[in-house]
Write an enzyme that holds these catalytic residues in place. Structure first.
Site, PDB file in Angstrom:
ATOM      1  N   CYS A 122       5.836  -3.433   3.613  1.00 15.59           N
ATOM      2  CA  CYS A 122       6.107  -4.740   2.811  1.00 15.59           C
ATOM      3  C   CYS A 122       7.503  -5.074   3.360  1.00 15.59           C
ATOM      4  O   CYS A 122       8.393  -5.931   4.466  1.00 15.59           O
ATOM      5  CB  CYS A 122       6.495  -3.448   1.652  1.00 15.59           C
ATOM      6  SG  CYS A 122       6.601  -4.849  -0.094  1.00 15.59           S
ATOM      7  N   HIS A 217       1.718  -2.091   0.293  1.00 16.83           N
ATOM      8  CA  HIS A 217       1.416  -0.973   0.212  1.00 16.83           C
ATOM      9  C   HIS A 217       0.727   0.426   0.717  1.00 16.83           C
ATOM     10  O   HIS A 217      -0.067   0.092  -0.459  1.00 16.83           O
ATOM     11  CB  HIS A 217       2.724  -0.131  -1.090  1.00 16.83           C
ATOM     12  CG  HIS A 217       4.095  -1.175  -1.375  1.00 16.83           C
ATOM     13  ND1 HIS A 217       4.535  -0.558  -0.142  1.00 16.83           N
ATOM     14  CD2 HIS A 217       4.158  -2.216  -1.611  1.00 16.83           C
ATOM     15  CE1 HIS A 217       6.015  -0.961  -0.922  1.00 16.83           C
ATOM     16  NE2 HIS A 217       6.091  -2.330  -1.561  1.00 16.83           N
ATOM     17  N   GLU A 219       0.476   2.573   1.705  1.00 18.39           N
ATOM     18  CA  GLU A 219       0.533   4.501   0.579  1.00 18.39           C
ATOM     19  C   GLU A 219       0.006   4.543  -0.467  1.00 18.39           C
ATOM     20  O   GLU A 219      -0.949   6.069  -0.672  1.00 18.39           O
ATOM     21  CB  GLU A 219       2.211   4.493   0.694  1.00 18.39           C
ATOM     22  CG  GLU A 219       3.267   4.414  -0.235  1.00 18.39           C
ATOM     23  CD  GLU A 219       3.599   3.108   0.660  1.00 18.39           C
ATOM     24  OE1 GLU A 219       4.909   2.387   0.381  1.00 18.39           O
ATOM     25  OE2 GLU A 219       2.856   2.525   1.626  1.00 18.39           O
TER      26      GLU A 219
END
Length: 243
Positions: A122, A217, A219
């Site tokens: 990002c 993202h 994660e």
């Protein structure tokens, strides 16, 4: 017989004005992010973004990174538009911190110069693009181009490192951003786009170093989506010298 040590992955901290658990302003990283690195077999190490006065000493940053096997540049607030040559800041620009900008940009430069494996997420992608002379669109342009708090499909370029890593030609991306790449930085190649043509991933093809940068993202969903976890796995493998 002792197990092999985990590759050490530097993760620059994010300044946070308030954190209830610590009672004071803090330096933080998302738990989901460090857990994804840990699942991949890496040792995530948060590092202090030291850049007093909004400037960072290249030699100091290079020396600090010398002990690490790889770098992860995480998401965060906006980069100051002046860092990529813009005369004015859009009204939606938020959470700009000169020390954070200076440190992250120097980390990107030094990691690339040293050939350290680098995964940028990002804001991290935007930092890499800026460090290589690129520019950003300061705002996506309204509700019809909303890329915050949403998941959407992203199409990957066939034959790219990203496609090989994820083993996919399309992934579902968890997004939270309102800025994106405008002019591409030197040496970067676009390797993924959203349906609205937003650049969603880039790679560097003019260097031997391992670099993958995504605008989403991974994660957020890596704990349940193997394609997203493979990005962290690939970073750790590259840090081991096995990728």
């Amino acid at each position: 017989m002792k197990p092999a040590p985990r590759p050490l992955i530097a993760v620059p901290a994010r300044f946070s004005a308030t954190t209830s658990a610590l009672r004071y302003a803090a330096e933080v990283n998302a738990r989901a992010l460090v857990e994804a690195v840990w699942r991949a077999g890496g040792e995530p190490a948060t590092i202090h973004p030291h850049a007093p006065g909004g400037t960072s000493d290249p030699a100091e940053v290079a020396a600090r990174l010398d002990r690490f096997d790889g770098v992860l540049l995480p998401g965060g607030g906006d980069i100051a538009p002046r860092r990529y040559g813009a005369a004015d800041a859009h009204e939606t620009v938020y959470d700009v911190d000169d020390e954070q900008d200076a440190f992250d940009l120097e980390v990107a430069r030094q990691a690339m110069a040293a050939g350290l494996p680098l995964l940028a997420i990002c804001r991290g992608l935007q930092v890499v693009n800026t460090a290589l002379g690129g520019t950003l669109h300061q705002d996506m342009g309204g509700p019809e181009r909303e890329h915050r708090h949403i998941g959407h499909p992203v199409t990957l370029t066939s034959g790219s490192a990203l496609a090989r890593i994820t083993r996919a030609d399309k992934v579902e991306a968890s997004c939270y951003h309102h800025q994106h790449v405008d002019r591409l930085g030197s040496g970067l190649t676009v390797t993924a786009r959203a349906a609205d043509a937003t650049i969603e991933a880039v790679e560097r093809t003019d260097t031997a170093g391992w670099l993958v940068a995504v605008q989403w993202h991974p994660e957020d969903t890596a704990h349940e989506d193997p394609a997203q976890q493979r990005l962290f796995d690939a970073l750790v493998q590259a840090a081991r010298g096995t990728c």
